[in-house]
Design an enzyme around this catalytic site. Structure first.
Site, PDB file in Angstrom:
ATOM      1  N   CYS A 184       0.874  -1.179   0.000  1.00  0.00           N
ATOM      2  CA  CYS A 184       0.000   0.000   0.000  1.00  0.00           C
ATOM      3  C   CYS A 184       0.907   1.223   0.000  1.00  0.00           C
ATOM      4  CB  CYS A 184      -0.952  -0.009   1.197  1.00  0.00           C
ATOM      5  SG  CYS A 184      -0.145   0.171   2.800  1.00  0.00           S
ATOM      6  N   ASP A 185       0.338   2.405   0.121  1.00  0.00           N
ATOM      7  CA  ASP A 185       1.129   3.627   0.027  1.00  0.00           C
ATOM      8  C   ASP A 185       2.231   3.691   1.071  1.00  0.00           C
ATOM      9  OD1 ASP A 185       0.233   4.981  -2.204  1.00  0.00           O
ATOM     10  OD2 ASP A 185      -1.492   5.812  -1.163  1.00  0.00           O
TER      11      ASP A 185
END
Length: 530
Positions: free
Chosen positions: A442-443
């Site tokens: 994810c980010d």
């Protein structure tokens, strides 16, 4: 080989700001443990701390204390005389360690290990060229130096004779790093110091005239739209750390992290809400207040947009109470859990901080209650009222990625037809390659990806499968040496760029995705065949 659903890409100013905020938070969030460590050391050992210690806190006359095994520097007394004073841990950590960690992380995000090294070198120039902590300088110089090195390497890519690669790489990095450190010392450091002073003066002015609570007008809606990272990690954290260095605490760490507004909203939905919103709110309270995952209450706000007024009123009330009591934290509270907040509270601020949380929760509860009561009759007559499915989907669209904690809300509330649609959008895993390394990306490489990795890890363990590793990483840290990458659908194209040879799986729900069963089934078949 990839197995993904059709990916939709967003645009517009909001998405660009989200990406900018994600980049800023990507530099700060991996280093939050260092901020917490520094905050605890500060809270304990400075002159006004819980356990004042001149050796560790960096105060007092070293000759009088008589400890010869620690570094000292000359300090000047009020009468002009000088004496040796311990450097301690607090000053060097905030001056050197924290900015250099941020610079290294930012450089790595742009250009890997080489970017991290040159970003650290360049940031050293702005650190010693100023007399304030250079957090903003680190967030600029780290990525900038890495980007320049990346462009420099492109000039002679493929043109260096075999055997000279290391020589060229090392000397080009060293020369460019030295030049950037000098440029940072003479040119960039004074500019950033002036900018920091201007921002600090602006914040002090807002506090002096009592207008700081108005910041909630921007912060609270920004949280719901996932624009808070650009504000919190780009402005509040650097300025807050500077205030701690000057005053021993900062109110800025409490503007966004105060769990009170979200707590009040969720409690109101638990009492006055209807349908799934009412049923799920009590569980959301625990995740939000004690776990510090604020995004859990965003769908409730989006399901009743008027309740954003409750979040603003609660946030402003919390800030006003902290201004009134001159309370603050020693370091960022991340995540925004009441536990993290209390651990980072300055010794003289417990009354103000606790009252700010209570007051913020009370005000947001009352405003939300009024809004829910006003529409309760209409909601009870509407069979779809209280269904958070649409609001959850909108929240995840605002965030730009899947959220595992929101998945816990929708697990029992998403209609069966939606689950079928998700299944139709994705294809089965291929059987072309064995899987030994699985990465959830994810980010930030935390939060939702960590929870998704935990879910799959437990499924694999229950299936009795061994020899498979499941980890979570930030997309920026992915290397093309893994077998399977699992991401939220919006993030899959970015993951594919980082790991083109891996198999990719897109999911819509990190906590309850049917794709996990496909992965486990393939692993079973793989181990049965081996």
């Amino acid at each position: 080989m990839t197995t993904t659903s059709e990916t939709k890409t967003g645009g517009g100013a909001r998405v660009r700001v989200q990406r900018f905020g994600t980049f800023l938070s990507g530099m700060v969030m991996p280093n939050i443990p260092a901020f917490i460590a520094w905050g605890l050391i500060t809270s304990l050992f400075i002159a006004t701390g819980w356990l004042p210690n001149g050796i560790l806190g960096g105060f007092g006359n070293a000759d009088a204390i008589g400890w010869s095994g620690a570094a000292t520097a000359l300090a000047q007394a009020d009468d002009g005389t000088t004496f040796p004073q311990y450097l301690g841990l607090v000053g060097p950590m905030i001056t050197y360690l924290l900015p250099l960690l941020i610079a290294n992380t930012g450089g790595r995000m742009v250009y890997g290990a080489r970017g991290g090294v040159i970003g650290t070198i360049a940031t050293m120039g702005v650190i010693v060229g100023a007399n304030i902590p250079m957090f903003i300088g680190a967030m600029i110089m780290g990525p900038l130096a890495a980007y320049l090195l990346k462009q420099l390497d492109k000039l002679w890519a493929g043109k260096v004779k075999p055997g000279f690669e290391m020589l060229i790489d090392n000397f080009s990095s060293g020369i460019l790093g030295a030049l950037l450190a000098i440029a940072g010392f003479f040119g960039i450091a004074p500019v950033i110091q002036g900018l920091s002073k201007a921002l600090e003066t602006g914040v002090d002015w807002l506090i002096s005239v009592g207008l700081l609570p108005l910041a909630s007008i921007l912060v609270e809606p920004g949280k719901v739209l996932f624009l808070n990272n650009a504000i919190n990690h780009g402005v509040f954290t650097p300025l807050g750390v500077q205030q701690v260095a000057d005053q021993g605490k900062s109110i800025l760490f409490l503007i966004e992290a105060n769990p009170g507004p979200g707590l009040g909203i969720l409690l109101a939905f638990a009492i006055f809400g209807v349908g799934l919103a009412k049923a799920s709110a009590p569980g959301a309270v625990i995740i939000q207040f004690f776990g510090g995952i604020h995004e859990i209450y965003f769908p409730y706000v989006l399901s009743k947009p008027m309740t954003i007024l409750a979040a603003i009123a609660g946030g402003a009330t919390g800030v006003a109470v902290n201004v009134l009591f001159n309370s603050g934290l020693r370091a960022p509270a991340s995540p925004g859990s009441i536990i993290a907040v209390l651990l980072q509270t300055a010794p003289d601020s417990y009354v103000g901080v606790i009252l700010s949380v209570i007051a913020a929760a009370a005000v947001s509860f009352l405003v939300t209650a009024v809004i829910l009561r006003a529409s309760r009759k209409r909601d009870l007559e509407n069979e779809n009222a209280g269904d958070l499915s649409a609001a959850i989907a909108k929240t995840q669209a605002n965030k730009g990625k899947e959220s595992s904690v929101l998945g816990t809300l929708s697990a029992e509330g998403v209609p069966a037809r939606d689950a079928e649609a998700v299944a139709e959008q994705t294809s089965l895993l291929t059987d072309e390659r064995p899987i030994a390394n699985i990465v959830f990306a994810c980010d930030a490489g935390m939060g939702s990806s960590a929870m998704g990795a935990s879910v799959l890890r437990n499924k694999i363990k229950k299936a009795g499968i061994e020899g498979v590793t499941v980890v979570n990483k930030a997309i920026a840290n992915l290397d093309d040496d893994v077998d399977l990458v699992i991401t939220q659908r919006e993030l899959t194209p970015r993951a594919q760029e980082r790991t083109p040879s891996a198999e990719h799986v897109s999911v819509d729900n990190f906590m309850n995705s049917p794709r996990y069963d496909e992965v486990v089934e393939k692993l079973k078949n793989q181990h049965a065949a081996s």
